[in-house]
Each structure stands twice: as C-alpha cells, then as structure tokens.
Design an enzyme around this catalytic site. Structure first.
Site, PDB file in Angstrom:
ATOM      1  N   HIS A  18       0.821  -1.206   0.000  1.00 54.97           N
ATOM      2  CA  HIS A  18       0.000   0.000   0.000  1.00 54.97           C
ATOM      3  C   HIS A  18       0.856   1.257   0.000  1.00 54.97           C
ATOM      4  O   HIS A  18       0.347   2.354  -0.228  1.00 54.97           O
ATOM      5  CB  HIS A  18      -0.917   0.009   1.222  1.00 54.97           C
ATOM      6  CG  HIS A  18      -2.062  -0.939   1.090  1.00 54.97           C
ATOM      7  ND1 HIS A  18      -1.916  -2.301   1.099  1.00 54.97           N
ATOM      8  CD2 HIS A  18      -3.382  -0.699   0.925  1.00 54.97           C
ATOM      9  CE1 HIS A  18      -3.101  -2.865   0.948  1.00 54.97           C
ATOM     10  NE2 HIS A  18      -4.002  -1.919   0.849  1.00 54.97           N
ATOM     11  N   SER A  19       2.116   1.112   0.257  1.00 53.57           N
ATOM     12  CA  SER A  19       3.034   2.242   0.349  1.00 53.57           C
ATOM     13  C   SER A  19       4.177   2.069  -0.644  1.00 53.57           C
ATOM     14  O   SER A  19       4.870   1.035  -0.618  1.00 53.57           O
ATOM     15  CB  SER A  19       3.596   2.326   1.770  1.00 53.57           C
ATOM     16  OG  SER A  19       4.737   3.143   1.819  1.00 53.57           O
TER      17      SER A  19
END
Length: 140
Positions: A18-19
């Site tokens: 997600h990052s």
C-alpha cells in the site's frame, strides 16, 4: 528496482504494498541481502498513481511485465486489498505475464527468501516454496 533484461530466464519478483516507500525499501533490502546483481528482476509496486496510500492495479501489472523474463513472476503482497488487486489481475488473465503467481508469504521475510532464491536461478516453484516457508521462521 527492476532488471534491465539480460535474456536469461529468471523468476521475477514483484512486491505489492500500500506504500511506495515500503515496497521500494523491502525490494532494496531483499536485493541487498541476496547480493543480487543489478539486473535481478525485482520490482516494487506500491501506492497509488497520485502518490497516495493504496494499491494500483496498473502499477502491479506494469511491474510484473517489467520483471518478466519467461520463468514466471512471484507476487508478494502486504495487506488485504493488495491481495484482492493481484487476485483480480490473475482472474482477468491478460494483465499479468504467463506464470504469474500470488505467493502466500509474510511480506518482508517472504520477499527476502524469494529474492535470494530467485537470484540463484531457481525456478518458480522453488521461489514460491522459499517465500512460503518464511511463515515458519522463528525469532525466539
């Protein structure tokens, strides 16, 4: 971090987070621990197109195509919607290279195991097994 393609058939590894920063850092750590050559096919696919937190199907597909060397692509994910994104891409059938596999492994430890194993020239099954075996790593 992505390989430039030497013509050698190798398993590619894509780290889906997600990052963007997490995916890139884990890719760099895994490659560094593997003593991996600069052309080892490892790619980070993290965050959204606008730099936010989330998962981008386009980034995942692009990363998988970028590391495809004809020996399969192992995709490791961090959290739920990253898993769903990869599952959706696999179900669509034409977005990911042939031989792409979602790997059920812990993100960091599995990534290191996958990249180290891929760096030896091992096949997709061995890369997947090494990453999945990371669930059994004990710290105490």
């Amino acid at each position: 971090m992505s390989g430039a393609g030497t013509g050698e058939r190798r398993v590619g590894v894509v780290l889906v987070s997600h990052s963007a920063a997490v995916a890139e850092s884990v890719a760099a750590l895994a490659a560094g621990l593997a003593g991996a050559p600069a052309d080892l096919p490892v790619a980070a696919a993290g965050g959204t197109a606008d730099g936010g937190v989330g998962t981008s199907a386009e980034r995942v597909a692009e990363a998988a195509r970028g590391v495809d060397r004809g020996a399969g692509v192992a995709l490791l994910t961090d959290l739920g919607s990253a898993v769903l994104t990869v599952k959706t891409l696999l179900a669509e059938g034409d977005e990911l290279p042939p031989g792409a596999r979602l790997v059920d492994a812990p993100f960091l430890e599995g990534a290191v195991a996958a990249v180290v194993t891929a760096s030896t020239g091992a096949g997709l099954e061995a890369v997947v097994e090494a990453a999945e075996a990371a669930y059994g790593y004990r710290k105490v």
